[in-house]
Design an enzyme around this catalytic site. Structure first.
Site, PDB file in Angstrom:
ATOM      1  N   CYS A 137       0.823  -1.196   0.000  1.00 44.42           N
ATOM      2  CA  CYS A 137       0.000   0.000   0.000  1.00 44.42           C
ATOM      3  C   CYS A 137       0.867   1.261   0.000  1.00 44.42           C
ATOM      4  O   CYS A 137       1.600   1.506  -0.952  1.00 44.42           O
ATOM      5  CB  CYS A 137      -0.987  -0.036   1.153  1.00 44.42           C
ATOM      6  SG  CYS A 137      -2.410   1.075   0.919  1.00 44.42           S
TER       7      CYS A 137
ATOM      8  N   HIS B 299      -2.791  -5.608   0.664  1.00 49.82           N
ATOM      9  CA  HIS B 299      -2.292  -5.832   2.025  1.00 49.82           C
ATOM     10  C   HIS B 299      -2.172  -7.324   2.361  1.00 49.82           C
ATOM     11  O   HIS B 299      -3.016  -7.870   3.096  1.00 49.82           O
ATOM     12  CB  HIS B 299      -3.230  -5.177   3.039  1.00 49.82           C
ATOM     13  CG  HIS B 299      -3.090  -3.704   3.159  1.00 49.82           C
ATOM     14  ND1 HIS B 299      -2.035  -3.100   3.819  1.00 49.82           N
ATOM     15  CD2 HIS B 299      -3.874  -2.700   2.703  1.00 49.82           C
ATOM     16  CE1 HIS B 299      -2.181  -1.786   3.779  1.00 49.82           C
ATOM     17  NE2 HIS B 299      -3.287  -1.516   3.098  1.00 49.82           N
TER      18      HIS B 299
ATOM     19  N   GLU C 129      -0.252  -8.592   4.451  1.00 51.12           N
ATOM     20  CA  GLU C 129       0.131  -8.734   5.859  1.00 51.12           C
ATOM     21  C   GLU C 129      -1.051  -8.685   6.818  1.00 51.12           C
ATOM     22  O   GLU C 129      -0.927  -9.081   7.989  1.00 51.12           O
ATOM     23  CB  GLU C 129       1.139  -7.636   6.245  1.00 51.12           C
ATOM     24  CG  GLU C 129       0.567  -6.274   6.569  1.00 51.12           C
ATOM     25  CD  GLU C 129       0.160  -5.430   5.364  1.00 51.12           C
ATOM     26  OE1 GLU C 129      -0.200  -4.258   5.552  1.00 51.12           O
ATOM     27  OE2 GLU C 129       0.210  -5.948   4.222  1.00 51.12           O
TER      28      GLU C 129
END
Length: 281
Positions: free
Chosen positions: A104, A198, A200
């Protein structure tokens, strides 16, 4: 054991707001994810935007095995001391030769530091689920996307996007909303792999994030009402607890690439597996 440096670009008040909502800052989320994926690895979290953060020299950065750049509300096109400090930090990361990965805003920071351009998305945000991301011809054989199907959905929440990649960059994936969904950047002796989405994040974190921005999503035309946003957030949160639920897959229009944590984290796993080949010093 490897030693990873995690650079979070949230301002102090933004970090605290995220901790109140989700229990962790963006850097703490990355640290928790890496601890699960590489048990025993050491992680250090730094906030390059803060004026009291010690400077990480090129020589010090070179001692880390990898650098991770988190997402944040930062707009890299807004000139100011916080943005300048973050971009200078990233330029030193490139110069150190230490491999780096970002998601991002992390991708956007690397792009801007290497000479590319980032802009506010002209029409709408991409929130909750980035749909039908597809690898480019270069991306289909790139190790960052190894194991991904021809098209996939990913967790996403952003209102800015990469407008122009810098020289030395390779576009790896796109979708109909955002042209640059994944890229490799080679700059000043360093290698960066990044994604606009994203990998993660836990699904519960995505649910919390979109619920917190319900008014913005309605204003952007992504939902008719805040109640609609809250209903979507509830479904994503439920999927966190029941990733195998066929009913939730059907209601959200997703498959295992989005629902299953192991598959959702594929790009980070591929980056970690590729580290021995990415070191340039």
């Amino acid at each position: 054991m490897p030693h990873f440096l995690i650079a979070q670009s949230e301002l102090p008040e933004e970090r605290e707001a995220r901790r109140r909502r989700a229990g962790k800052s963006s850097g703490e989320t990355y640290a928790a994810t890496l601890a699960q994926m590489r048990p025993g690895a050491n992680t250090t979290i730094v906030s390059p935007t803060d004026d009291d953060t010690p400077t990480f020299t090129v020589e010090r950065l070179a001692r880390f095995d990898a650098v991770f750049l988190t997402g944040s509300p930062m707009h890299v096109y807004d000139d100011g001391p916080e943005v300048r400090r973050q971009l200078e930090f990233m330029r030193r990361v490139f110069a150190s030769g230490t491999p780096s990965f970002g998601s991002c805003a992390g991708l956007q920071i690397a792009v801007a530091a290497a000479g590319g351009r980032v802009r506010k998305m002209p029409e709408r945000m991409e929130a909750g689920i980035a749909r039908r991301i597809s690898a480019t011809e270069a991306g289909r054989t790139h190790p960052l996307l190894a194991g991904r199907p021809p098209s996939w959905d990913a967790a996403a929440l952003h209102g800015d996007e990469v407008l122009e990649l810098p020289a030395g960059a390779t576009l790896l994936a796109s979708n109909a909303v955002t042209q640059v969904q994944a890229a490799e950047i080679r700059h000043d002796g360093g290698v960066f792999w990044g994604v606009q989405y994203h990998p993660e994040l836990a699904l519960r974190e995505i649910a919390i994030a979109i619920a917190a921005q319900a008014d913005e999503l309605v204003e952007a035309g992504l939902a008719d009402s805040e109640d609609d946003v809250e209903a979507r957030a509830r479904d994503i949160d439920a999927l966190h607890d029941a990733p195998e639920s066929r009913a939730l897959h059907w209601r959200l229009g997703v498959d295992g690439e989005f629902a299953e944590e192991r598959l959702r984290r594929r790009e980070i796993a591929n980056f970690l597996a590729s580290l021995p080949d990415l070191r340039t010093d």
